[in-house]
Design a protein around this motif. Sequence first.
Motif, mmCIF file in Angstrom:
data_model
loop_
_atom_site.group_PDB
_atom_site.id
_atom_site.type_symbol
_atom_site.label_atom_id
_atom_site.label_comp_id
_atom_site.label_asym_id
_atom_site.label_seq_id
_atom_site.Cartn_x
_atom_site.Cartn_y
_atom_site.Cartn_z
ATOM 1 N N LEU A 49 50.603 -12.213 13.911
ATOM 2 C CA LEU A 49 49.505 -13.146 14.158
ATOM 3 C C LEU A 49 49.073 -13.875 12.885
ATOM 4 C CD1 LEU A 49 47.177 -11.040 16.495
ATOM 5 C CD2 LEU A 49 48.611 -12.973 17.157
ATOM 6 N N VAL A 50 49.027 -13.159 11.764
ATOM 7 C CA VAL A 50 48.439 -13.741 10.556
ATOM 8 C C VAL A 50 49.447 -14.416 9.624
ATOM 9 C CG1 VAL A 50 46.439 -12.213 10.553
ATOM 10 C CG2 VAL A 50 48.504 -11.506 9.350
ATOM 11 N N LEU A 51 50.739 -14.071 9.741
ATOM 12 C CA LEU A 51 51.716 -14.631 8.809
ATOM 13 C C LEU A 51 52.568 -15.748 9.388
ATOM 14 C CD1 LEU A 51 53.040 -11.555 6.786
ATOM 15 C CD2 LEU A 51 51.090 -13.047 6.332
ATOM 16 N N GLU A 52 52.461 -15.983 10.682
ATOM 17 C CA GLU A 52 53.238 -17.047 11.300
ATOM 18 C C GLU A 52 52.309 -18.120 11.855
ATOM 19 O OE1 GLU A 52 55.952 -15.475 14.184
ATOM 20 O OE2 GLU A 52 56.649 -13.857 12.863
ATOM 21 N N GLY A 53 52.846 -19.323 11.974
ATOM 22 C CA GLY A 53 52.069 -20.402 12.572
ATOM 23 C C GLY A 53 51.483 -21.357 11.554
ATOM 24 N N ASP A 54 50.632 -22.238 12.029
ATOM 25 C CA ASP A 54 50.013 -23.283 11.218
ATOM 26 C C ASP A 54 49.099 -22.668 10.155
ATOM 27 O OD1 ASP A 54 47.574 -25.353 10.812
ATOM 28 O OD2 ASP A 54 49.406 -26.437 11.359
#
Length: 208
Positions: A49-54
């Motif tokens: 959740l915290v290391l991937e994405g925008d």
Amino acid sequence: MFISFEGIDGSGKSTQARLLAEMLRLQGHDVVLTREPGGSPGAEEIRRLVLEGDPDRWSAETEILLFTAARRDHMERTVLPALAAGKIVITDRFADSTRMYQGLSRGDLRGIVDQLHGLMIGREPDLTFVIDMDPAKGLARAKGRNGHEERFEDFGEGLQSRMREGFLALAREFSGRCRVVDGDRAPEVVAEEIAEIARKSLAWTQKA
């Protein structure tokens, strides 16, 4: 003994954590090598959740809560049971990373980080290695991995520069447990220095 490795992205801390674990195992120690966020099934879910994405996916305040939740699960299920069994625990990142990346990078939230840490974690490592690295070199290394966990690298070199200064200040603040090591050398040279510091610390701990 509880040992953590800290530093900016691309500093080589993950490699050095692994090399130290290998060295200690060769010497007959029972070692648990782990990481944050992660290190337990629940914490690994939060890691995604915290290391991937925008980069703007979460506010700094939300990140503090997520990282603290991951750390609590990591402590309950991995770190504390291993320490209770007499093992050496080596973690790639711990609370110091939250103090830097969430506590200082996007606002003055260090006090909130420390409050939550005191309430929900209540434990610092016995020894922390801060691997120091030029921010531009570290960022180039990190981006060169071409992985999916690049959300913080995507904030750019400005964040890495602030984090480097922050980690060095943190090492001065917690001088009793922190050792700054120059990471801009051959990995085996860095590993030798770390191994010597760790051996001395373990000898002191066993005497105590």
